[in-house]
Design an enzyme around this catalytic site. Structure first.
Site, PDB file in Angstrom:
ATOM      1  CG  ASP A  73      60.895  55.043  59.023  1.00 27.33           C
ATOM      2  OD1 ASP A  73      60.413  54.423  60.103  1.00 27.33           O
ATOM      3  OD2 ASP A  73      60.978  54.224  58.035  1.00 27.33           O
ATOM      4  CE  LYS A 111      59.164  51.126  56.128  1.00 29.09           C
ATOM      5  NZ  LYS A 111      60.358  51.470  57.027  1.00 29.09           N
ATOM      6  N   GLY A 171      70.223  51.687  52.040  1.00 28.99           N
ATOM      7  CA  GLY A 171      68.799  51.071  51.907  1.00 28.99           C
ATOM      8  C   GLY A 171      67.861  52.014  52.473  1.00 28.99           C
ATOM      9  N   GLY A 204      68.647  51.327  68.545  1.00 28.67           N
ATOM     10  CA  GLY A 204      67.737  51.633  67.484  1.00 28.67           C
ATOM     11  C   GLY A 204      66.134  51.536  67.908  1.00 28.67           C
TER      12      GLY A 204
HETATM   13  P1  NDP Z   1      67.464  47.531  53.040  1.00 27.68           P
HETATM   14  O1  NDP Z   1      67.351  46.041  52.559  1.00 27.68           O
HETATM   15  O2  NDP Z   1      66.568  48.616  52.477  1.00 27.68           O
HETATM   16  O3  NDP Z   1      68.952  48.061  53.376  1.00 27.68           O
HETATM   17  C1  NDP Z   1      70.017  47.147  53.926  1.00 27.68           C
HETATM   18  C2  NDP Z   1      71.300  47.969  53.800  1.00 27.68           C
HETATM   19  O4  NDP Z   1      72.235  46.972  54.399  1.00 27.68           O
HETATM   20  C3  NDP Z   1      71.715  48.008  52.388  1.00 27.68           C
HETATM   21  O5  NDP Z   1      72.361  49.302  52.190  1.00 27.68           O
HETATM   22  C4  NDP Z   1      72.640  46.864  51.911  1.00 27.68           C
HETATM   23  O6  NDP Z   1      73.403  46.992  50.960  1.00 27.68           O
HETATM   24  C5  NDP Z   1      73.195  46.825  53.403  1.00 27.68           C
HETATM   25  N1  NDP Z   1      73.895  45.619  53.563  1.00 27.68           N
HETATM   26  C6  NDP Z   1      73.463  44.276  53.796  1.00 27.68           C
HETATM   27  N2  NDP Z   1      74.155  43.367  53.693  1.00 27.68           N
HETATM   28  C7  NDP Z   1      75.379  43.975  53.533  1.00 27.68           C
HETATM   29  C8  NDP Z   1      76.911  43.450  53.895  1.00 27.68           C
HETATM   30  N3  NDP Z   1      77.154  42.197  53.687  1.00 27.68           N
HETATM   31  N4  NDP Z   1      77.916  44.429  53.487  1.00 27.68           N
HETATM   32  C9  NDP Z   1      77.674  45.824  53.388  1.00 27.68           C
HETATM   33  N5  NDP Z   1      76.172  46.342  53.288  1.00 27.68           N
HETATM   34  C10 NDP Z   1      75.188  45.341  53.558  1.00 27.68           C
HETATM   35  O7  NDP Z   1      66.800  47.437  54.509  1.00 27.68           O
HETATM   36  P2  NDP Z   1      66.495  48.637  55.529  1.00 27.68           P
HETATM   37  O8  NDP Z   1      67.196  50.014  55.259  1.00 27.68           O
HETATM   38  O9  NDP Z   1      65.066  48.941  55.287  1.00 27.68           O
HETATM   39  O10 NDP Z   1      66.802  47.968  57.034  1.00 27.68           O
HETATM   40  C11 NDP Z   1      67.993  47.852  57.708  1.00 27.68           C
HETATM   41  C12 NDP Z   1      67.695  47.797  59.201  1.00 27.68           C
HETATM   42  O11 NDP Z   1      67.281  48.800  59.845  1.00 27.68           O
HETATM   43  C13 NDP Z   1      66.979  46.309  59.320  1.00 27.68           C
HETATM   44  O12 NDP Z   1      67.747  45.469  60.409  1.00 27.68           O
HETATM   45  C14 NDP Z   1      65.941  46.991  59.872  1.00 27.68           C
HETATM   46  O13 NDP Z   1      65.228  46.173  61.049  1.00 27.68           O
HETATM   47  C15 NDP Z   1      66.293  48.147  60.582  1.00 27.68           C
HETATM   48  N6  NDP Z   1      65.245  49.410  60.657  1.00 27.68           N
HETATM   49  C16 NDP Z   1      65.041  49.863  61.925  1.00 27.68           C
HETATM   50  C17 NDP Z   1      64.286  50.890  62.014  1.00 27.68           C
HETATM   51  C18 NDP Z   1      64.081  51.477  63.298  1.00 27.68           C
HETATM   52  O14 NDP Z   1      62.983  52.127  63.566  1.00 27.68           O
HETATM   53  N7  NDP Z   1      65.009  51.254  64.148  1.00 27.68           N
HETATM   54  C19 NDP Z   1      63.514  51.539  61.044  1.00 27.68           C
HETATM   55  C20 NDP Z   1      63.936  50.828  59.625  1.00 27.68           C
HETATM   56  C21 NDP Z   1      64.556  49.836  59.631  1.00 27.68           C
HETATM   57  P3  NDP Z   1      72.770  46.594  49.528  1.00 27.68           P
HETATM   58  O15 NDP Z   1      72.236  47.956  49.016  1.00 27.68           O
HETATM   59  O16 NDP Z   1      74.422  46.742  48.697  1.00 27.68           O
HETATM   60  O17 NDP Z   1      72.129  45.387  49.358  1.00 27.68           O
END
Ligand code: NDP
Length: 279
Positions: free
Chosen positions: A106, A70, A132, A242
Site C-alpha cells: 500500500d 490485514k 487507520g 485514490g
Molecule cells: P480504517 O478504518 O483503518 O481507518 C479509517 C480512518 O478514518 C480512521 O482514522 C478513523 O478514525 C477515520 N474516521 C472515520 N470517520 C471519521 C470521522 N467522522 N471523523 C474523523 N475521522 C474519522 O480504514 P482504512 O484506513 O483501511 O481505509 C480508509 C479509506 O481508505 C477507505 O475509504 C478505504 O477504501 C480507502 N483505502 C484506499 C486504498 C487505495 O488503494 N486507494 C487503500 C486502502 C484504503 P478513528 O480511528 O477515530 O475511527
C-alpha cells in the site's frame, strides 16, 4: 478445480464482493495472455487460520488481503517482510519456496501514484488526515520519500501517536478540530480517512490556509472525484485521486504470482473505472 498449469490467486476479505481487485487482476491476466485465475475469497474471521494453512495445497500462488484481515493474518504466515512489519499490516501474500510470505504494497502504491502524477515541488510539510490502516501506509511512504515533516490530524489521538512513534522523521499529532489550521505552509494534503466515501459521512474541511502550490490527494476512490478533490481544484490546487494507489499496489503482487510486471496505464484505469461505474 483449476489445472496445475493455471496459476491461481485471489483476494481474502469479509465481505469481499465490493473489492475491485478481481476486475483488475483478471484484466491484466487477459491482457498479458496468462493462464491464471483470480478469485474473490470470502473468508470469515474465525475461518482465516484454516484457510491460510490450506492455501498451498489448494494451489494458490498467493493472495491479496483486505478488511478485516490485514492485521490478524500476520501470525498465520511463515514470514512477514520489513515493509509489512513496519506498517503492521499485510495486504499481499506470496508463496515463496514452500512458505507463505506477507508483504505490504500500500505504501508503495501510494508513492507510485504520486510519482506518476507528480510529487509537489517541495517536500517540507505533509498533512495527513486519519490514523487507520491507509494513513499508516501513507505516512510510511512519505517518510521513505523524504518529506521533512508530517502532521497527522486524527480523531483518535492514541492511534496517531502510535504511527508517529514508528516513523523515522519529524511527525506531530494534532486534534481533529485543528485540521484546517494545520494547512498553513503545507506542500501536500492527504485524506486517509474513510470520510467522503459514497453514502458515508462527508469530510468538512476549510482549505483557505492551504498554499495554492500544494497538492491534494485522497485515498478514497468511490467516488473518484471526492468533494475534497473538487473543492481543492476549484481554488487552483492540483489533485491526485485514490484509484492510482489501488492500481499501483496491485502491480508487484501480480508480478510475484503471475511472472509479468503489469503496466499501470490509462487503459488499466479505464477498465477499472468501467467496473466502478457499472456498480
Ligand atoms: P480504517 O478504518 O483503518 O481507518 C479509517 C480512518 O478514518 C480512521 O482514522 C478513523 O478514525 C477515520 N474516521 C472515520 N470517520 C471519521 C470521522 N467522522 N471523523 C474523523 N475521522 C474519522 O480504514 P482504512 O484506513 O483501511 O481505509 C480508509 C479509506 O481508505 C477507505 O475509504 C478505504 O477504501 C480507502 N483505502 C484506499 C486504498 C487505495 O488503494 N486507494 C487503500 C486502502 C484504503 P478513528 O480511528 O477515530 O475511527
Amino acid at each position: 478445480m483449476a489445472s496445475p498449469d493455471v496459476r491461481k490467486a485471489g483476494v481474502i476479505g469479509w465481505p469481499v464482493a465490493h473489492s475491485l481487485s478481481p476486475a483488475l487482476h483478471r484484466y491484466w491476466l487477459k491482457r498479458y495472455r496468462i493462464a491464471g485465475e483470480y478469485e474473490a475469497l470470502p473468508v470469515a474471521p474465525e475461518a482465516l487460520k484454516e484457510f491460510i494453512k490450506h492455501m498451498p495445497q489448494e494451489g494458490y500462488r498467493g493472495a491479496n488481503v483486505t478488511v478485516p484481515h490485514k492485521e490478524t493474518v500476520m501470525p498465520f504466515l511463515d514470514e512477514v517482510d520489513e515493509s509489512a512489519r513496519a506498517i503492521g499490516a499485510v495486504n499481499t501474500i506470496v508463496m515463496d519456496r514452500g512458505g507463505l510470505k506477507g508483504f505490504n504494497t500500500d505504501a508503495y502504491g501510494f508513492a507510485e501514484n504520486l510519482r506518476q502524477y507528480g510529487f509537489p515541488a517541495a517536500r517540507n510539510k505533509a498533512v495527513v488526515l486519519g490514523a487507520g490502516g491507509a494513513a499508516k501506509a501513507v505516512c510510511h511512504a512519505l517518510a521513505k520519500e523524504r518529506f521533512a515533516q508530517i502532521v497527522i490530524a486524527a480523531r483518535t489521538a492514541a492511534k496517531a501517536k502510535a504511527i508517529a512513534k514508528a516513523l523515522p522523521i519529524k511527525t506531530s499529532v494534532i486534534g481533529w478540530e485543528n485540521r484546517s489550521a494545520a494547512l498553513e505552509g503545507a506542500d501536500l494534503l492527504v485524506n486517509a480517512t474513510s470520510l467522503g466515501l459514497q453514502g458515508g459521512e462527508s469530510l468538512e474541511m476549510d482549505l483557505s490556509r492551504l498554499p495554492e502550490t500544494a497538492i491534494v490527494s485522497d485515498v478514497v476512490y468511490t467516488p473518484l472525484d471526492t468533494p475534497l478533490l473538487k473543492a481543492a481544484r476549484a481554488r487552483g490546487n492540483r489533485t491526485i485521486d485514490g484509484l492510482g494507489m489501488l492500481l499501483h499496489q496491485a502491480a508487484p503482487a501480480f508480478e510475484a504470482w503471475f511472472g509479468v510486471r503489469p503496466e499501470v496505464d490509462e487503459e488499466t484505469r479505464k477498465q477499472v473505472l468501467a467496473c466502478i461505474s457499472g456498480r
